[in-house]
Design a protein around this motif. Structure first.
Motif, PDB file in Angstrom:
ATOM      1  N   ALA A 217       0.785  -1.334  -0.243  1.00 55.45           N
ATOM      2  CA  ALA A 217       0.178  -0.093   0.130  1.00 55.45           C
ATOM      3  C   ALA A 217       0.877   1.217   0.045  1.00 55.45           C
ATOM      4  O   ALA A 217       0.650   2.303  -0.907  1.00 55.45           O
ATOM      5  CB  ALA A 217      -1.018   0.087   1.438  1.00 55.45           C
ATOM      6  N   ARG A 218       1.996   1.180   0.845  1.00 54.95           N
ATOM      7  CA  ARG A 218       2.753   2.377   1.060  1.00 54.95           C
ATOM      8  C   ARG A 218       3.310   2.509  -0.416  1.00 54.95           C
ATOM      9  O   ARG A 218       3.482   3.927  -0.784  1.00 54.95           O
ATOM     10  CB  ARG A 218       3.960   2.235   2.057  1.00 54.95           C
ATOM     11  N   SER A 219       3.837   1.670  -0.968  1.00 57.32           N
ATOM     12  CA  SER A 219       4.374   1.767  -2.402  1.00 57.32           C
ATOM     13  C   SER A 219       3.500   2.130  -3.327  1.00 57.32           C
ATOM     14  O   SER A 219       3.958   2.755  -4.603  1.00 57.32           O
ATOM     15  CB  SER A 219       5.313   0.395  -2.809  1.00 57.32           C
ATOM     16  N   GLU A 220       2.284   2.044  -3.081  1.00 61.30           N
ATOM     17  CA  GLU A 220       1.220   2.638  -4.350  1.00 61.30           C
ATOM     18  C   GLU A 220       0.744   4.036  -3.715  1.00 61.30           C
ATOM     19  O   GLU A 220      -0.245   4.415  -4.421  1.00 61.30           O
ATOM     20  CB  GLU A 220      -0.186   1.645  -4.213  1.00 61.30           C
ATOM     21  N   GLY A 221       1.352   4.228  -2.487  1.00 56.00           N
ATOM     22  CA  GLY A 221       0.825   5.801  -2.252  1.00 56.00           C
ATOM     23  C   GLY A 221      -0.525   5.721  -1.501  1.00 56.00           C
ATOM     24  O   GLY A 221      -1.167   6.570  -1.588  1.00 56.00           O
ATOM     25  N   LEU A 222      -0.848   4.734  -1.197  1.00 54.65           N
ATOM     26  CA  LEU A 222      -2.451   4.317  -0.506  1.00 54.65           C
ATOM     27  C   LEU A 222      -2.083   3.850   0.857  1.00 54.65           C
ATOM     28  O   LEU A 222      -1.132   3.431   1.376  1.00 54.65           O
ATOM     29  CB  LEU A 222      -2.972   3.296  -1.323  1.00 54.65           C
ATOM     30  N   SER A 223      -3.151   4.042   1.776  1.00 49.99           N
ATOM     31  CA  SER A 223      -3.405   3.413   3.085  1.00 49.99           C
ATOM     32  C   SER A 223      -3.458   2.087   2.797  1.00 49.99           C
ATOM     33  O   SER A 223      -4.059   1.647   1.708  1.00 49.99           O
ATOM     34  CB  SER A 223      -4.411   4.241   4.031  1.00 49.99           C
ATOM     35  N   THR A 224      -3.569   1.130   3.580  1.00 45.27           N
ATOM     36  CA  THR A 224      -3.773  -0.215   3.837  1.00 45.27           C
ATOM     37  C   THR A 224      -5.194  -0.473   3.352  1.00 45.27           C
ATOM     38  O   THR A 224      -5.595  -1.060   2.281  1.00 45.27           O
ATOM     39  CB  THR A 224      -3.104  -0.881   4.748  1.00 45.27           C
ATOM     40  N   PRO A 225      -5.868   0.410   4.038  1.00 44.13           N
ATOM     41  CA  PRO A 225      -7.445   0.185   3.680  1.00 44.13           C
ATOM     42  C   PRO A 225      -7.911   0.507   2.466  1.00 44.13           C
ATOM     43  O   PRO A 225      -8.720  -0.240   1.724  1.00 44.13           O
ATOM     44  CB  PRO A 225      -8.257   1.070   4.784  1.00 44.13           C
ATOM     45  N   ALA A 226      -7.249   1.546   1.955  1.00 44.07           N
ATOM     46  CA  ALA A 226      -7.480   1.910   0.543  1.00 44.07           C
ATOM     47  C   ALA A 226      -6.959   1.009  -0.458  1.00 44.07           C
ATOM     48  O   ALA A 226      -7.671   0.658  -1.286  1.00 44.07           O
ATOM     49  CB  ALA A 226      -6.923   3.435   0.344  1.00 44.07           C
ATOM     50  N   PHE A 227      -5.755   0.440  -0.080  1.00 45.04           N
ATOM     51  CA  PHE A 227      -5.159  -0.685  -1.042  1.00 45.04           C
ATOM     52  C   PHE A 227      -6.035  -1.608  -1.081  1.00 45.04           C
ATOM     53  O   PHE A 227      -6.506  -2.010  -2.318  1.00 45.04           O
ATOM     54  CB  PHE A 227      -3.813  -0.890  -0.809  1.00 45.04           C
ATOM     55  N   VAL A 228      -6.611  -2.148  -0.213  1.00 41.70           N
ATOM     56  CA  VAL A 228      -7.331  -3.380  -0.034  1.00 41.70           C
ATOM     57  C   VAL A 228      -8.474  -3.244  -0.748  1.00 41.70           C
ATOM     58  O   VAL A 228      -9.161  -4.171  -1.535  1.00 41.70           O
ATOM     59  CB  VAL A 228      -7.524  -4.056   1.414  1.00 41.70           C
ATOM     60  N   SER A 229      -9.028  -2.066  -0.388  1.00 37.01           N
ATOM     61  CA  SER A 229     -10.576  -1.617  -1.317  1.00 37.01           C
ATOM     62  C   SER A 229     -10.446  -1.793  -2.518  1.00 37.01           C
ATOM     63  O   SER A 229     -11.194  -2.275  -3.233  1.00 37.01           O
ATOM     64  CB  SER A 229     -11.099  -0.661  -0.556  1.00 37.01           C
ATOM     65  N   LYS A 230      -9.362  -1.049  -3.157  1.00 38.28           N
ATOM     66  CA  LYS A 230      -8.888  -0.922  -4.577  1.00 38.28           C
ATOM     67  C   LYS A 230      -8.858  -2.225  -5.193  1.00 38.28           C
ATOM     68  O   LYS A 230      -9.449  -2.716  -6.079  1.00 38.28           O
ATOM     69  CB  LYS A 230      -7.806  -0.161  -4.593  1.00 38.28           C
ATOM     70  N   LEU A 231      -8.086  -3.294  -4.428  1.00 37.41           N
ATOM     71  CA  LEU A 231      -7.825  -4.542  -4.809  1.00 37.41           C
ATOM     72  C   LEU A 231      -9.109  -5.253  -4.949  1.00 37.41           C
ATOM     73  O   LEU A 231      -9.406  -5.773  -5.865  1.00 37.41           O
ATOM     74  CB  LEU A 231      -6.670  -5.388  -4.112  1.00 37.41           C
ATOM     75  N   HIS A 232     -10.049  -5.179  -3.937  1.00 30.29           N
ATOM     76  CA  HIS A 232     -11.439  -5.772  -4.145  1.00 30.29           C
ATOM     77  C   HIS A 232     -11.997  -5.293  -5.064  1.00 30.29           C
ATOM     78  O   HIS A 232     -12.780  -6.297  -5.813  1.00 30.29           O
ATOM     79  CB  HIS A 232     -12.068  -5.486  -2.580  1.00 30.29           C
ATOM     80  N   SER A 233     -12.296  -4.073  -5.426  1.00 26.03           N
ATOM     81  CA  SER A 233     -13.022  -3.451  -6.459  1.00 26.03           C
ATOM     82  C   SER A 233     -12.351  -4.158  -7.804  1.00 26.03           C
ATOM     83  O   SER A 233     -13.118  -4.545  -8.641  1.00 26.03           O
ATOM     84  CB  SER A 233     -12.894  -2.023  -6.485  1.00 26.03           C
ATOM     85  N   GLU A 234     -11.271  -4.145  -7.884  1.00 27.70           N
ATOM     86  CA  GLU A 234     -10.560  -4.648  -9.283  1.00 27.70           C
ATOM     87  C   GLU A 234     -10.620  -6.191  -9.372  1.00 27.70           C
ATOM     88  O   GLU A 234     -10.947  -6.612 -10.580  1.00 27.70           O
ATOM     89  CB  GLU A 234      -9.051  -4.461  -8.988  1.00 27.70           C
ATOM     90  N   VAL A 235     -10.749  -7.007  -8.336  1.00 28.27           N
ATOM     91  CA  VAL A 235     -11.218  -8.415  -8.302  1.00 28.27           C
ATOM     92  C   VAL A 235     -12.665  -8.565  -8.869  1.00 28.27           C
ATOM     93  O   VAL A 235     -13.060  -9.280  -9.764  1.00 28.27           O
ATOM     94  CB  VAL A 235     -10.937  -9.055  -7.142  1.00 28.27           C
TER      95      VAL A 235
END
Length: 94
Positions: free
Chosen positions: A43-61
């Motif tokens: 998440a940090r490497s993507e410039g996101l918080s962990t909740p934002a990264f996990v939510s984005k991943l979930h949406s993409e899935v």
């Protein structure tokens, strides 16, 4: 060889539950601490918080597969893919 695994710090495999929102819905995800650490790094490497990264991943899935069956397993596999991406030589030899 098993001593490497058997003597690992139990803190790493201690389950940790985090509450977050996936597509606007509040949920809990329980993963071992080491997996959360890797997800935090991604998440940090993507410039996101962990909740934002996990939510984005979930949406993409959802877009890619139509469902997110066994999402916690998908998160664990995401971590393994990330480790392989970071250290391709170490994993290629196995």
């Amino acid at each position: 060889m098993c001593q490497i695994f058997a003597r690992q710090d139990p803190v790493g495999y201690t389950p940790v539950t985090r509450r977050l929102r996936l597509n606007g819905q509040s949920t809990s995800i329980r993963l071992e601490r080491l997996f959360w650490d890797i997800l935090d790094d991604i998440a940090r490497s993507e410039g996101l918080s962990t909740p934002a990264f996990v939510s984005k991943l979930h949406s993409e899935v959802l877009i890619a597969a139509g469902e997110a069956a066994n999402f916690t397993s998908l998160l664990r596999c995401t971590c393994i893919i990330e480790l392989r991406r970071r250290q391709p030589i170490a994993f290629a030899a196995e």
